[in-house]
Design a protein around this motif. Sequence first.
Motif: not given
Length: 175
Positions: A46-54, A113-116, A56-61, A107-110
Amino acid sequence: IEVVDYDPNWIQLYEREALDLRQAFGDVLLQTHHTGSTSVPGIRAKPTIDILVEVKPGTDIPAFDPSMQALGYVCRGEGLEATVPGTRGRFYYVRKDGVVHLIHVHVCAAGHPEIREILAFCEYLRAHPDVAARYGELKTKLAIEFAYDNVGYMLGKDVFVKEVLEESLQWKSGE
């Protein structure tokens, strides 16, 4: 739902968007990653760009929702109430043109588990073009079968994704 041949311009689209995301998140941003099928050379997607943003831990996303809205994103939160629920601690943003999804940002904090898992899955597909091709074929078939049913499309990929995710995590741990 449309699945198309790989487009090398997807890399530039990611890079351009990553610059804007770096500005939106400022010094809490640790890394951006081009993920999803558009990050796998040669795969139909699908021509949708997926981006994962890490960040800092504790960030109020959610505090960054106004910055993301200024970039044209709809803020979906963790999506825990969705038909196919999201994951606690992973926040989802989408930029659309009408009903067409252009960019998905997770967007996830470093340390989440899903980042890995997300990174291992994409790396595995890049390193195993035969598996990537099978995934592209499955998505092409599902896009035809579920042309107007995104949930059906996602559920149709579920078994394949879980199997490949398990293989990718084993492969990654053996590096």
